[in-house]
Every structure is written in C-alpha cells, then in structure tokens.
Motif scaffolding. Sequence first.
Motif, PDB file in Angstrom:
ATOM      1  N   ILE A 162     -21.288  -2.590  64.499  1.00 57.27           N
ATOM      2  CA  ILE A 162     -20.662  -3.381  63.447  1.00 57.27           C
ATOM      3  C   ILE A 162     -20.241  -4.745  63.989  1.00 57.27           C
ATOM      4  CG2 ILE A 162     -18.845  -3.453  61.701  1.00 57.27           C
ATOM      5  CD1 ILE A 162     -20.746  -1.077  61.399  1.00 57.27           C
ATOM      6  N   GLY A 163     -20.663  -5.800  63.303  1.00 54.93           N
ATOM      7  CA  GLY A 163     -20.232  -7.156  63.621  1.00 54.93           C
ATOM      8  C   GLY A 163     -19.506  -7.764  62.440  1.00 54.93           C
ATOM      9  N   VAL A 164     -18.980  -8.975  62.613  1.00 50.35           N
ATOM     10  CA  VAL A 164     -18.264  -9.648  61.539  1.00 50.35           C
ATOM     11  C   VAL A 164     -18.601 -11.135  61.570  1.00 50.35           C
ATOM     12  CG1 VAL A 164     -16.182 -10.045  62.923  1.00 50.35           C
ATOM     13  CG2 VAL A 164     -15.998  -9.862  60.441  1.00 50.35           C
ATOM     14  N   TRP A 165     -18.672 -11.745  60.382  1.00 57.20           N
ATOM     15  CA  TRP A 165     -19.020 -13.163  60.265  1.00 57.20           C
ATOM     16  C   TRP A 165     -18.187 -13.728  59.123  1.00 57.20           C
ATOM     17  CZ3 TRP A 165     -24.849 -15.001  59.828  1.00 57.20           C
ATOM     18  CH2 TRP A 165     -24.906 -16.401  59.762  1.00 57.20           C
ATOM     19  N   GLY A 166     -17.317 -14.704  59.438  1.00 50.23           N
ATOM     20  CA  GLY A 166     -16.438 -15.252  58.414  1.00 50.23           C
ATOM     21  C   GLY A 166     -16.403 -16.762  58.410  1.00 50.23           C
ATOM     22  N   GLN A 167     -16.044 -17.316  57.238  1.00 56.10           N
ATOM     23  CA  GLN A 167     -15.967 -18.760  57.051  1.00 56.10           C
ATOM     24  C   GLN A 167     -14.561 -19.173  56.632  1.00 56.10           C
ATOM     25  OE1 GLN A 167     -19.055 -19.020  53.977  1.00 56.10           O
ATOM     26  NE2 GLN A 167     -20.361 -20.072  55.436  1.00 56.10           N
ATOM     27  N   SER A 168     -14.024 -20.220  57.234  1.00 54.74           N
ATOM     28  CA  SER A 168     -12.721 -20.774  56.885  1.00 54.74           C
ATOM     29  C   SER A 168     -11.644 -19.694  56.988  1.00 54.74           C
ATOM     30  CB  SER A 168     -12.779 -21.409  55.498  1.00 54.74           C
ATOM     31  OG  SER A 168     -11.636 -22.181  55.243  1.00 54.74           O
ATOM     32  N   VAL A 169     -10.943 -19.350  55.885  1.00 49.31           N
ATOM     33  CA  VAL A 169      -9.958 -18.268  55.978  1.00 49.31           C
ATOM     34  C   VAL A 169     -10.647 -16.952  56.324  1.00 49.31           C
ATOM     35  CG1 VAL A 169      -8.288 -19.349  54.439  1.00 49.31           C
ATOM     36  CG2 VAL A 169     -10.005 -17.831  53.475  1.00 49.31           C
ATOM     37  N   GLY A 170     -11.922 -16.816  55.933  1.00 47.41           N
ATOM     38  CA  GLY A 170     -12.700 -15.649  56.340  1.00 47.41           C
ATOM     39  C   GLY A 170     -12.982 -15.657  57.830  1.00 47.41           C
ATOM     40  N   GLY A 171     -13.136 -16.845  58.392  1.00 47.07           N
ATOM     41  CA  GLY A 171     -13.302 -16.964  59.838  1.00 47.07           C
ATOM     42  C   GLY A 171     -12.037 -16.585  60.579  1.00 47.07           C
ATOM     43  N   ALA A 172     -10.889 -16.954  60.001  1.00 54.16           N
ATOM     44  CA  ALA A 172      -9.612 -16.545  60.574  1.00 54.16           C
ATOM     45  C   ALA A 172      -9.484 -15.030  60.529  1.00 54.16           C
ATOM     46  CB  ALA A 172      -8.462 -17.200  59.810  1.00 54.16           C
ATOM     47  N   LEU A 173      -9.843 -14.449  59.391  1.00 52.15           N
ATOM     48  CA  LEU A 173      -9.789 -12.998  59.240  1.00 52.15           C
ATOM     49  C   LEU A 173     -10.739 -12.307  60.208  1.00 52.15           C
ATOM     50  CD1 LEU A 173      -8.943 -10.405  57.873  1.00 52.15           C
ATOM     51  CD2 LEU A 173     -10.456 -10.956  55.954  1.00 52.15           C
ATOM     52  N   ALA A 174     -11.890 -12.905  60.452  1.00 48.42           N
ATOM     53  CA  ALA A 174     -12.837 -12.328  61.406  1.00 48.42           C
ATOM     54  C   ALA A 174     -12.204 -12.226  62.795  1.00 48.42           C
ATOM     55  CB  ALA A 174     -14.106 -13.171  61.464  1.00 48.42           C
ATOM     56  N   LEU A 175     -11.521 -13.281  63.218  1.00 45.87           N
ATOM     57  CA  LEU A 175     -10.877 -13.286  64.539  1.00 45.87           C
ATOM     58  C   LEU A 175      -9.730 -12.273  64.599  1.00 45.87           C
ATOM     59  CD1 LEU A 175     -10.778 -17.148  65.060  1.00 45.87           C
ATOM     60  CD2 LEU A 175     -12.251 -15.536  66.282  1.00 45.87           C
ATOM     61  N   GLN A 176      -8.930 -12.222  63.547  1.00 43.85           N
ATOM     62  CA  GLN A 176      -7.818 -11.267  63.515  1.00 43.85           C
ATOM     63  C   GLN A 176      -8.336  -9.831  63.538  1.00 43.85           C
ATOM     64  OE1 GLN A 176      -6.416 -13.875  60.235  1.00 43.85           O
ATOM     65  NE2 GLN A 176      -4.406 -13.049  60.696  1.00 43.85           N
ATOM     66  N   SER A 177      -9.435  -9.595  62.847  1.00 45.93           N
ATOM     67  CA  SER A 177     -10.014  -8.254  62.812  1.00 45.93           C
ATOM     68  C   SER A 177     -10.597  -7.873  64.165  1.00 45.93           C
ATOM     69  CB  SER A 177     -11.097  -8.178  61.729  1.00 45.93           C
ATOM     70  OG  SER A 177     -10.553  -8.420  60.452  1.00 45.93           O
TER      71      SER A 177
END
Length: 312
Positions: A162-177
């Motif tokens: 499982i990987g994660v890819w987020g943009q802007s606030v989604g990018g922040a959420l990706a790092l927190q996750s």
Amino acid sequence: MLKNRITKIFKRTFLILFVVGLLIFYFIFPRFIIERRNPILESFKTQNIYNDTIHQEDASMLKRKKLTFLTYDNLEQSALLTYTHIAKPKGTIILLHGSSHTKVHFYDLSKFLATNGFNSVAVDIRGFGESEGQFFTFGVKESKDVKKLVDVLIHREGLNNIGVWGQSVGGALALQSMGSDHRIAYGISESTYTDLKSNIQGFFKRHTGFNLALVSNFLVDRAGHIGDFDPNDASPIKYSKQIIQPTLIIHGGQDEAIDISNSETIFSTIKSKDKEFIEVESAGHINLWEVGGKALLDKILRFLNNQAITYN
C-alpha cells in the motif's frame, strides 16, 4: 439636545456592531477554516474551479469498485477502487485530494496508474464528496480514517504493498498517515505545508497584505475547539520526522499559495534514506502535472516502479 441624542444613538450603534462583530469573529470565522457541511457558510466560500465531471469510458477497459468504510467515530467514508489489468499488481496507491477537489479529480490518474500496473483507491476525505463529516481537521482525524482504509484494503480486499499519494492538504495528510502508520510502504506528497498554523498565517497575509499571528493562531485554536481536535497535531512536519518509508516530495517553484520552502523544510526532516525532491520550476500550486508534463510523470512512475521492484 438633538446633538446629545445623535451621540447616544451613534454610541449604541457602535457598541451593538462591536459586540456583533466579536460574536461573529469568535463563533463564525473559525468555522470557515474547518466546516464543510454548513449551507450558510458554503454560500460564502469560493466555488470549486475544477471540473470534477466523470468522463465516459469503455467499461470493458477498466474495472472499478465503490468502497465504503466506517471511521473510528462511525462516519461513513466513500472511495473508488480502480484495478489494474495486470495479473500481479505492483501495488495499491491511496489517492488523497486537495481542498477544492473530491475523489473524482483522480479519475484520469487512476487510469494512468492502472495502465502501469498499480491499483488505486481515490478517497473522499471526511466532509468532502460522498463522505460523511461536518469538520475537516487537517489530518488529525483524517489520518485515522486512512488507517481504517488500510485495514479495509489489506483484510477485506486482500491487497498489499500500500502506498499513498496526496496533493496540497492531501499531501499533508499523506505525510501524517505515513508517519503514523508504517504499513504504508511508500508515499508521494505534492505542494504541501509544514503545519496548519503557519499555513493559515500565510493565507491571511496573501489575502489581507499583512499577518497578525496572534489573531490567526487564535482562530485556529478556536477552530480546533469547535472541531474537537488539537491544531498543533495538524502538523505534517511533526510526522515527517517519523517517516522511514521511501518518499517523493514535489513542489512548484512558483507556488504562491504555499511556498516551496515548506516542502524543502519537510524534506530535510524526513528520516527515510530513500527520499527524493522534485521542483517543477515554473509550476504554481495547482498545475504541477500540466507544467511538468510527461517528464514529471515519468519521474513519478520511476519512483513507483522502484517501490514495486523493492516489494517483489
């Protein structure tokens, strides 16, 4: 006599307006930061400038499945799982949108990933799209939602790597996750900020020409009280210190919404030895893919393929 009456009326009017202003500042302004499901506030918000219309396609070319799951606090969340046609998928990537999008924003990207051997799961973050939730807590509660989704993907859907890819606030959420759940094997973060309070300070400065940290921090703290979360925990840079997984950070050199220095600072704190930073020099906040074009997608795909090779 008339002058005294006018003075009294003026003073009373001023006092009433002052009290009303304080009440609005205390109770209403903080909700603009976090509240997603309030019809009155929605009428004042900037309309979505993106086209999230689902494009028609040949159903035989791509298999998709709608997923629903419950958060730790019993909110139903919506996601769309897109399968690759490859018999042995390289991995499954959770896609996390920004504040002006929903999961449908990733419709074309999911096709790109499927073509290149990856399953993907585009999520409506709580309060967005078809997912329940009144308040968006900038990753504090949402990272727990991602944990629940990882549970579903592994135990209910039988998927792995499982990987994660987020943009802007989604990018922040990706790092927190990634920092809070090491079952996430790798991740990509685009155009994100270091922490919520500094991000809101930047927002104030862009739109007013000045920033009063005392005022913006107060509003963020009030928003946290209303939304039942700790704003100091809405901090990608805090969680980046716990990231040991392979990580790709991408940012536009001309990003006026969130300066590239945010991603540079985050990158420097990530503990992983397998990390890469890409600056798209002439890109702003929302046009990384358009400006970066095929060259950027090739670099991203190379990063993802490296994780697939490592896993297999």
